[in-house]
Design a protein around this motif. Structure first.
Motif, PDB file in Angstrom:
ATOM      1  N   VAL A  44       1.034  -1.118  -0.029  1.00  0.00           N
ATOM      2  CA  VAL A  44       0.154  -0.367   0.360  1.00  0.00           C
ATOM      3  C   VAL A  44       0.681   1.149  -0.101  1.00  0.00           C
ATOM      4  O   VAL A  44       1.714   1.633   0.739  1.00  0.00           O
ATOM      5  N   HIS A  45       0.665   1.951  -0.955  1.00  0.00           N
ATOM      6  CA  HIS A  45       1.659   3.520  -1.302  1.00  0.00           C
ATOM      7  C   HIS A  45       0.724   4.488  -2.112  1.00  0.00           C
ATOM      8  O   HIS A  45       0.109   4.425  -2.436  1.00  0.00           O
ATOM      9  N   ILE A  46       1.148   5.593  -1.894  1.00  0.00           N
ATOM     10  CA  ILE A  46       0.883   7.138  -2.217  1.00  0.00           C
ATOM     11  C   ILE A  46       1.492   7.080  -3.035  1.00  0.00           C
ATOM     12  O   ILE A  46       2.669   7.758  -2.971  1.00  0.00           O
ATOM     13  N   PHE A  64      -3.325   6.249  -4.694  1.00  0.00           N
ATOM     14  CA  PHE A  64      -3.731   5.410  -3.118  1.00  0.00           C
ATOM     15  C   PHE A  64      -3.009   3.999  -3.563  1.00  0.00           C
ATOM     16  O   PHE A  64      -4.380   4.061  -4.905  1.00  0.00           O
ATOM     17  N   TYR A  95      -1.468  -5.741   4.809  1.00  0.00           N
ATOM     18  CA  TYR A  95      -2.905  -4.784   5.816  1.00  0.00           C
ATOM     19  C   TYR A  95      -3.821  -5.202   5.495  1.00  0.00           C
ATOM     20  O   TYR A  95      -4.134  -5.386   4.730  1.00  0.00           O
ATOM     21  N   LEU A  97      -7.025  -4.554   5.058  1.00  0.00           N
ATOM     22  CA  LEU A  97      -8.245  -2.910   4.634  1.00  0.00           C
ATOM     23  C   LEU A  97      -9.286  -3.486   3.584  1.00  0.00           C
ATOM     24  O   LEU A  97      -8.942  -3.403   2.275  1.00  0.00           O
ATOM     25  N   GLU A 109      -5.655  10.219   3.128  1.00  0.00           N
ATOM     26  CA  GLU A 109      -4.808  10.742   2.650  1.00  0.00           C
ATOM     27  C   GLU A 109      -4.257  11.645   1.680  1.00  0.00           C
ATOM     28  O   GLU A 109      -4.523  12.360   1.398  1.00  0.00           O
TER      29      GLU A 109
ATOM     30  N   LEU C  49      -3.098   0.870  10.560  1.00  0.00           N
ATOM     31  CA  LEU C  49      -3.106   1.965   9.739  1.00  0.00           C
ATOM     32  C   LEU C  49      -2.863   2.967  10.447  1.00  0.00           C
ATOM     33  O   LEU C  49      -2.123   4.314   9.291  1.00  0.00           O
ATOM     34  N   ALA C  52       1.190   2.452   9.478  1.00  0.00           N
ATOM     35  CA  ALA C  52       1.470   2.320   7.773  1.00  0.00           C
ATOM     36  C   ALA C  52       2.233   3.573   7.707  1.00  0.00           C
ATOM     37  O   ALA C  52       1.740   5.009   7.934  1.00  0.00           O
ATOM     38  N   PHE C  54       2.128   5.112   4.058  1.00  0.00           N
ATOM     39  CA  PHE C  54       2.385   5.092   2.666  1.00  0.00           C
ATOM     40  C   PHE C  54       3.517   5.774   1.458  1.00  0.00           C
ATOM     41  O   PHE C  54       3.352   5.339   0.667  1.00  0.00           O
ATOM     42  N   TYR C  55       4.123   6.590   2.523  1.00  0.00           N
ATOM     43  CA  TYR C  55       4.766   7.964   1.760  1.00  0.00           C
ATOM     44  C   TYR C  55       6.057   7.037   1.263  1.00  0.00           C
ATOM     45  O   TYR C  55       7.035   7.332   0.984  1.00  0.00           O
ATOM     46  N   ARG C  56       6.416   5.915   2.475  1.00  0.00           N
ATOM     47  CA  ARG C  56       7.607   5.420   2.413  1.00  0.00           C
ATOM     48  C   ARG C  56       8.423   4.742   0.787  1.00  0.00           C
ATOM     49  O   ARG C  56       7.622   4.319   0.320  1.00  0.00           O
ATOM     50  N   HIS C  58       9.789   2.859  -1.930  1.00  0.00           N
ATOM     51  CA  HIS C  58       9.433   1.832  -2.604  1.00  0.00           C
ATOM     52  C   HIS C  58      10.131   1.243  -4.110  1.00  0.00           C
ATOM     53  O   HIS C  58      10.474   2.888  -4.573  1.00  0.00           O
TER      54      HIS C  58
END
Ligand code: SF4
Lengths: 335, 90, 62
Positions: A44-46, A64, A95, A97, A109, C49, C52, C54-56, C58
């Motif tokens: 899960v990344h943005i 997302f 996760y 979700l 987010e 959540l 987490a 999410f901006y890590r 990768h």
């Protein structure tokens, strides 16, 4: 002992009880086929929209992005093999979700779109479909990043909730698909045509691998097919190969090969041809096909220049550039 | 005392027979193991994969994976089952 | 001709020592193999959540 036949992708796996389909995550438990990674993504990344890559769809928007384990292709050069070539029970990270939490997390987010990406989201179809439906109800766009190895009927249904697709067309050669991806070409071409018919915004990516699919004649055939069947306005991305997974014996694609591919595609009449994975290449940016004005300048995934009019036209010649430039085009103006 | 004639005329003793049987048995086990591996590999090409089922079930039990029912499938016909070897348990 | 000394009384003892050594050697060889051939069960981490990121960064493509 009830075996089941999966109808989702052209493999048509016949799965005995207690076993999985070829994609590893659709499992026959007690005579029923289970989507074992439903609501349990492992990535899960943005990301920026440009990373997908989608260049003509809500430029610069954070998206997302999610993926679960599993894939119905087995590309020797897979870049995400730790995710795609494993089953859910082999993943280190998971996760929780379910679709409502996923949509809520995306909104919290500040993302106005969700991408189903990284592995091939075809294999977690049910999760994508339910999430995409919920997302639409909350005015979030849905992006599907796929190799398009899917049967027509499931795809048609899915297109009803998907707004944009980036589809990998890996080569214009059935032999290549069989040798390198463990798949076949025809179903992919059919799927791309179906997406176009269903009115989903579509961009096509072709990863060029030295000596395997970089023959100029093959590139020309591919570009001509995209031109004739999907339209000259379809963005076509030529992407640079990096030696990974089971294909470390080949070098990265030379920039000259990507330049050549871009020229070939432009020669057959493609209007928006891009070069991917080469930082700072002029082929990262969008130009007006009529007068050559720089419309969107990009360095990597970053937008450095934006000159399109709000309704997606060239500011100097008023040419309409195909794409979805504002989410209002999808959902209407915010009430 | 231990001349060649003496060697050739030796009888095969019982314990040598036992040893021979053990070697043969080991060979059979190895052959069976290899055969089973090949059988599974062959079947997997036919569209299904053997998985670590206990691990999967454990993860479903604790909620780390799901048993959400998939759409787009049907019960396999006898013909489909037979053609792909899916009547055999993985 | 000299006669061989009679060592028969010590043979059972030796046999036992040899058997023990052989057994230990076999175990030493088998143990690491047994460990690596067990099915891989990586530790699973459920990421909540809240923790987490999410901006890590990768390196996943797509
Ligand atoms: S989606 Fe998975 S189980 Fe279904 S046919 Fe394709 S590879 Fe097989």
């Amino acid at each position: 002992m009830t075996a089941v036949t999966c109808e989702l992708c052209p493999r048509g796996c016949v799965i005995p009880e207690g076993a999985a389909g070829d994609c590893r995550i659709r499992v026959n438990l007690g005579g029923r086929l289970r989507a074992t990674t439903y609501g349990r993504p492992s990535a899960v990344h943005i990301d920026p929209m440009e990373k997908k890559p989608l260049y003509h769809f809500l430029p610069g928007a954070p998206v997302f992005s999610i993926a679960t384990a599993g894939c119905n292709l087995h590309c020797l050069n897979c870049q995400n093999w730790q995710l795609s070539q494993r089953g859910g029970e082999e993943m280190e990270e998971i996760y929780r979700l379910d679709p409502p939490e996923l949509v809520r997390a995306a909104r919290e987010e500040g993302c106005r779109s969700i991408a189903y990406t990284y592995s091939d989201p075809i294999v977690f179809y049910e999760y994508v479909y339910d999430t995409a439906e919920l997302a639409h109800a909350q005015r979030l766009a849905n992006c599907f990043i796929t190799a398009a190895y899917i049967n027509r009927e499931p795809l048609r249904k899915l297109c009803g909730v998907i707004d944009a697709v980036n589809a990998d067309l890996k080569a214009f050669d059935d032999g290549f698909y069989r040798r390198v991806n463990g798949a076949t070409l025809k179903p992919v071409l059919d799927a791309l045509v179906t997406m176009r018919e269903e009115g989903v915004w579509l961009e096509v990516t072709n990863l060029l691998i030295p000596t395997l699919n970089d023959d100029p004649a093959m590139i020309r055939r591919l570009a001509r097919w995209v031109h004739d069947e999907l339209g000259p306005g379809t963005p076509l991305h030529f992407s640079r190969f990096q030696p990974l997974y089971r294909m470390r014996n080949l070098p990265p694609t030379p920039v000259e090969t990507l330049d050549l591919a871009r020229r070939e595609a432009k020669d057959v009449g493609m209007e928006h041809v891009y070069v991917g994975n080469v930082l700072g290449h002029e082929g990262n940016s969008t130009y007006c096909p009529r007068d050559g004005t720089l419309l969107i300048g990009r360095v990597g995934f970053m937008i450095t220049h934006y000159a399109l009019t709000p309704d997606g036209r060239c500011p100097s010649c008023n040419e309409r550039i195909p794409g979805v430039w504002r989410s209002a085009e999808l959902f209407g103006e915010q009430p | 005392m231990y001349g060649p004639r003496h060697l050739y005329s030796r009888h095969i003793h019982e314990r040598e027979l036992r040893f021979l049987a053990l070697v043969l048995l080991t060979g059979c086990v190895i052959a069976l193991q290899l055969g089973e591996g090949l059988r599974l590999a062959g079947l997997q090409g036919a569209g299904w994969r053997a998985i670590d089922l206990p691990a999967l079930e454990r993860r479903i039990d604790v909620g780390n994976l799901s048993e959400h029912e998939a759409v787009w499938y049907h019960e396999a016909t006898r013909q489909e089952t037979h053609a792909t070897g899916a009547e055999q348990r993985p | 001709m000299t006669r061989e000394p009679d060592r028969s009384s010590r043979q059972p003892e030796r046999r036992r020592v040899l058997a023990l050594l052989g057994g230990l050697g076999t175990l030493g060889l088998l143990l690491p193999w047994l460990r690596t051939s067990a099915p891989a069960r990586p530790v699973q981490r459920e990421i909540s959540l809240h923790e987490a990121d999410f901006y890590r960064p990768h390196d996943l493509a797509g």
